[in-house]
Every structure is written in structure tokens, then in C-alpha cells.
Design an enzyme around this catalytic site. Structure first.
Site, mmCIF file in Angstrom:
data_model
loop_
_atom_site.group_PDB
_atom_site.id
_atom_site.type_symbol
_atom_site.label_atom_id
_atom_site.label_comp_id
_atom_site.label_asym_id
_atom_site.label_seq_id
_atom_site.Cartn_x
_atom_site.Cartn_y
_atom_site.Cartn_z
ATOM 1 N N CYS A 1 -14.901 5.210 -50.602
ATOM 2 C CA CYS A 1 -13.767 5.839 -49.927
ATOM 3 C C CYS A 1 -12.613 6.097 -50.883
ATOM 4 O O CYS A 1 -12.442 5.399 -51.888
ATOM 5 C CB CYS A 1 -13.232 4.942 -48.819
ATOM 6 S SG CYS A 1 -14.447 4.514 -47.597
ATOM 7 N N GLY B 1 -15.823 9.956 -52.037
ATOM 8 C CA GLY B 1 -16.490 10.017 -50.741
ATOM 9 C C GLY B 1 -16.605 11.444 -50.264
ATOM 10 O O GLY B 1 -15.597 12.159 -50.256
ATOM 11 N N ASN C 1 -10.162 1.615 -48.211
ATOM 12 C CA ASN C 1 -11.216 1.692 -49.214
ATOM 13 C C ASN C 1 -11.630 0.251 -49.503
ATOM 14 O O ASN C 1 -10.791 -0.569 -49.833
ATOM 15 C CB ASN C 1 -10.653 2.361 -50.480
ATOM 16 C CG ASN C 1 -11.601 2.288 -51.673
ATOM 17 O OD1 ASN C 1 -11.159 2.236 -52.801
ATOM 18 N ND2 ASN C 1 -12.885 2.304 -51.451
ATOM 19 N N GLY C 2 -12.900 -0.035 -49.337
ATOM 20 C CA GLY C 2 -13.368 -1.389 -49.593
ATOM 21 C C GLY C 2 -14.374 -1.805 -48.547
ATOM 22 O O GLY C 2 -14.946 -0.969 -47.851
ATOM 23 N N TYR D 1 -17.497 3.960 -64.244
ATOM 24 C CA TYR D 1 -18.080 5.122 -63.572
ATOM 25 C C TYR D 1 -17.269 5.683 -62.401
ATOM 26 O O TYR D 1 -17.148 6.896 -62.274
ATOM 27 C CB TYR D 1 -19.493 4.758 -63.085
ATOM 28 C CG TYR D 1 -20.145 5.811 -62.227
ATOM 29 C CD1 TYR D 1 -20.472 7.064 -62.752
ATOM 30 C CD2 TYR D 1 -20.424 5.573 -60.891
ATOM 31 C CE1 TYR D 1 -21.063 8.044 -61.960
ATOM 32 C CE2 TYR D 1 -21.025 6.554 -60.096
ATOM 33 C CZ TYR D 1 -21.336 7.780 -60.635
ATOM 34 O OH TYR D 1 -21.909 8.737 -59.865
#
Ligand code: SF4
Length: 480
Positions: A11, A37, A112-113, A252
Site C-alpha cells: 500500500c 499498490g 500501509n502495513g 526494492y
């Protein structure tokens, strides 16, 4: 199209307070965060009286380019979210930001997570009578807030988050403010920015750059920031005994043009490539990155090893999910749809390929075959992360552990499976050295590196419960 042979960030979040065109700026911010995302996206805006929402499956450009949609999202404050689904299926009801009417007024939230105890908390809440609208872990926060005995939305939120384990960078919106929170370990990124008099929260600085905003600072691990008419207030309600930022963001996930944790992602990748060249040199005539993510590490590797760098593989950026490969034979051509070897750079040469990771190995095998077919006399592969042996529970989509090639196989076996003459990965210590440490301190590692080491910084989800997708209908039945 997301690469099925990579780990995937789940996300991206963005929020802006105090700007007359909050929603279009949020759409642009989400566009810059699209790499985090691609399954769905949403924006909720507030105009001083009403909240306006638009959520959709698909990418930002397909859903927020229309004037009609943007004009409906009126207001001086907005938050938005890009989603790559893992917890909860990709259905419209799971697309964030979620919205709820709490006792204190309207409340929108996205994160996000991954909340590692979300399933247990959800079961407790359902037993007590909560009715869930979605299957995302984010909704657990909303119900915990609704059930909190505290007064005021901020206190309720802090109360809710005290009950939560895992990794989260949250952006939420009330009728008075935007709220940003990072979990106490600071696993996922969240930055604070400024555009004129308006304040911004975003997963990465590239989302500030796209709207011409300036980077102010990272939100600190365990910090709560409140963006309102009064400016920016900071609170530290969570104990933050140590920090464990996700080291894979540097390798990345994050965009190379972002700064995370005060460090340039691009420069970090180059340093990792240089360290890789020192640790694992290769007898090669040319250094070739697996595009796009292997490029900065390959530049660092080439500079350190004094072997020429060439773009020996081109990537087609127009391969979208709309291209359906109709037969198995055509599907086997998949990698050539996406990558093609530049024979002029490869024929008759010893090649060292630089990539950031090998997950299942399927793409690596095809790329090696392609480079050999283009005339390489030897193919060596060097990887700018240690072997990925363990799944992530902190907001990254990873295959099951048994599908991770490095979980079951030695480096030699992987080399044979992907068909290279030699294969080496950067070591844990080498990775930490590239990040400015003297090595990995096993007693107190500076980063989360659990997918390499298995050293998870928080309690893990119960295996049986984590493997069950919570189905709304089942949970309602059980509650009855
Ligand atoms: Fe990042 Fe790996 Fe930790 Fe997940 S387990 S947060 S991908 S370092």
C-alpha cells in the site's frame, strides 16, 4: 503489471490538509506512489461540512483522471490510498480509505502495513457485537476506536493502537484534522511535507516531488502527528524501544528517487551493488542489470569492479494486465513480453547479471535462458539482497514459505535451478555495511530483515488463524 516473482509492497498512503485543491493533489500523490499498490485506490475529501469519497478497483490514472470525479471530491483536506491486496480480498468494500461515523464525527482512515493480531481482535470485537463491513485489518482500528471508553478521537485512536501489534503507517482524517501515525518500530515509511501553508503526509518523498512540495522530515517511529489549522502537533504516546525500519524498502520497494529515513534510495542501492562487487566478484566482461530494479545496484557493482555497465536487457513498460496469454506455450514466452536481450551487448561475452532478489526463481530462469540465447559465453548472477527465506508479516505480499526458493534450497542448488555458471548473494553483514553500519548486530539489528534472517521484531500471527481469510458471513454467524 505486478511481477509474480517479486515481493510486493501492499500500500501507499497520502494526505493533505489546508489546500483548496486537496483531492487533485492527493490523486497526483497516489499516482507517484502507484508502485506501492495497483489493485485499487481511493480518496476521501472533507469540505468543512461533508465527507466525499470515491473508491475503485484499478490504478489511479484510470479512476481519478475525470474532472467529474475530482470535482465531486470537494474540500481543503483529503486522504488517499493505493492498495495491493493481501489481508482481505480485493473487493470494493475493502478499498480504502475506510469511512465511519464515530461519536466524535466523521472519520476516514487508510494504512500501509499489516496488523499481526487483527484476526484475534476482530473475533473479540465480533463476539461483543461489532458488525464489520469489510475484511481488511484496517477496520479493526475503527471498531476499537468506536468501543474505546476514552473521549476525543485522538485519544480513542491511541487507545485502539495500543492494542495492536504489527507494522502500520496510518493516515486518517477527522472533521478538524489529518492524523499520521507510525508504529513504534517504524517498519513502514511515512514522511511529512509542506506545500505553501498546507501540510502533507505521504509514504515516500516522490509523492511530495510530484506536487512541488518540500520534504520536512520523516514521521518518527511511535509518533502521532496532527495536521490542522493550528499547524503540526506531535505526540509520542507509544514506547519505541528500538527501530526496525524495513531494509527491503532500500533494496526494492521504494522508488529510487525517494529519500527514506533520511537516505537516498538510489544511493543506497548503488552502495549495496558496490559492496556486492567487493564480497562476490564475478569473472565477467560486462555488468547487466535485470531492469528496472536491478539498475542502481548494477551501476554500483560495475563502478566497484571496473567492469563495463551495459543495458543488455530492455524492458517493455507497456505490458499491462489486459494482455491475456491464451495458451501455456504463449505463457512460457511471458518473460520476453516483458524483457528482451540486447544481443549486441551480450554476444560472445561473459555476463554478470545483477538483480535485487530471487523469490520463486521462475523469472530468473527465463532471463538466464534468454541471455544465453543471445550469445553469452558465461552467465553469472549476483543478488543485492541476502536469500529471501522467510515470509513477511508486515505489509509485504510474499509467497508461502515453501514457495520461496531459498527456503528449501542452497545457493548451489538455486544456481543449478536457474541455470547460471555462478550465483552469489550479498551477505547480511555486507548489506548492513552498505547501509553505513559496521555489520549486522544480531543482538540489536538496526533494521527489520526478517525475510532474510527469520528474526521477526514482533509477535507473529497465529498460523492457523492467519491462514484463514475472515469471511464476513462466518464472523457474523459466530457472533450470533
Ligand atoms: Fe521488510 Fe522483510 Fe521485514 Fe517484511 S520481513 S518488513 S519485507 S525486511
Amino acid at each position: 503489471m505486478a511481477d509474480s516473482d517479486k515481493f510486493h509492497d501492499e500500500c501507499g498512503v497520502f494526505g493533505i490538509f489546508g489546500h483548496p485543491e486537496a483531492a487533485p493533489h492527493t490523486a497526483l500523490g497516489l499516482h507517484a506512489l502507484q508502485h506501492r499498490g495497483q489493485e485499487a485506490c481511493g480518496i476521501v475529501a472533507f469540505d468543512g461540512k461533508h465527507f466525499h469519497a470515491h473508491r475503485a478497483l484499478g490504478e489511479v490514472g484510470d479512476n481519478f483522471s475525470s474532472e467529474e470525479v475530482i470535482q465531486r471530491l470537494r474540500g481543503h483536506a483529503a486522504i488517499g490510498h493505493n492498495r495491493y491486496a493481501t489481508t482481505g480480498r480485493t473487493a470494493l468494500r475493502n478499498v480504502q480509505p475506510l469511512f465511519a461515523d464515530l461519536a466524535s464525527g466523521g472519520f476516514a482512515i487508510c494504512h500501509n502495513g499489516n496488523l499481526t493480531n487483527a484476526y484475534q481482535l476482530r473475533r473479540q470485537l465480533v463476539r461483543r457485537g461489532s458488525l464489520f463491513q469489510s475484511t481488511t485489518d484496517t477496520e479493526v482500528i475503527v471498531h476499537l476506536m468506536a468501543n474505546s471508553e476514552r473521549r476525543g478521537v485522538l485519544d480513542r485512536m491511541v487507545d485502539a493502537l495500543h492494542q495492536i501489534d504489527g507494522a502500520y503507517s496510518i493516515v486518517a482524517m477527522t472533521n478538524e484534522s489529518l492524523i499520521g501515525v507510525r508504529d513504534p518500530l517504524g517498519v513502514r515509511p511515512l514522511v511529512l511535507g509542506k506545500l505553501g501553508d498546507s501540510h502533507i503526509l505521504a509514504s515516500e518523498t516522490c509523492a511530495l516531488d510530484i506536487i512541488g512540495a518540500e520534504f520536512v522530515r520523516d514521521v518518527e517511529p511511535g509518533e502521532v502527528v496532527v495536521l490542522s489549522e493550528a499547524g503540526v502537533d506531535s505526540y509520542k504516546p507509544f514506547r519505541a524501544p528500538e527501530q526496525r525500519f524495513c531494509i527491503f524498502e532500500f533494496i526494492y520497494f521504494a522508488r529510487p528517487d525517494s529519500m527514506v529515513e533520511g537516505t537516498s534510495v538510489y544511493e543506497s542501492r548503488k552502495r549495496i551493488g558496490a559492496e556486492l562487487a567487493r564480497e562476490c566478484p564475478a569473472p565477467a566482461d560486462v555488468v547487466i542489470p535485470v531492469p528496472d530494479s536491478g539498475v542502481p545496484a548494477a551501476i554500483g557493482f560495475a563502478a566497484e569492479s571496473k567492469v563495463p555497465f551495459e543495458l543488455g536487457i530492455s524492458r517493455n513498460h507497456y505490458v499491462g494486465r489486459t494482455f491475456i496469454e491464451p495458451t501455456a506455450q504463449i505463457r512460457n514466452l511471458g518473460v520476453r513480453l516483458k524483457h528482451n536481450a540486447n544481443r549486441a551487448m551480450i554476444d560472445g561475452r561473459r555476463v554478470v547479471l545483477i538483480d535485487d532478489s530471487i523469490v520463486r526463481g521462475t523469472t530468473s530462469r527465463k532471463i538466464v535462458q534468454m541471455v544465453r540465447a543471445a550469445g553469452a559465453t558465461e552467465v553469472h548472477m549476483r543478488i543485492s539482497s541476502p536469500p529471501t527465506k522467510h515470509p513477511c508479516y508486515y505489509g509485504i505480499d510474499t509467497p508461502a514459505q515453501q514457495d520461496l526458493l531459498a527456503h528449501k534450497h542452497s545457493v548451489e542448488e538455486i544456481a543449478e535451478a536457474i541455470g547460471v555458471d555462478s550465483l552469489s548473494y550479498i551477505s547480511d553483514d555486507g548489506l548492513y555495511r552498505a547501509m553505513g553500519e559496521s555489520g549486522r548486530n544480531p543482538a540489536r539489528p538496526k533494521f527489520c530483515d526478517a525475510c532474510f534472517t527469520g528474526d521477526y521484531p514482533t509477535a507473529l500471527p497465529d498460523k492457523d488463524e492467519a491462514s484463514r481469510q475472515p469471511e464476513l458471513s462466518n464472523l457474523v454467524e459466530r457472533a450470533g
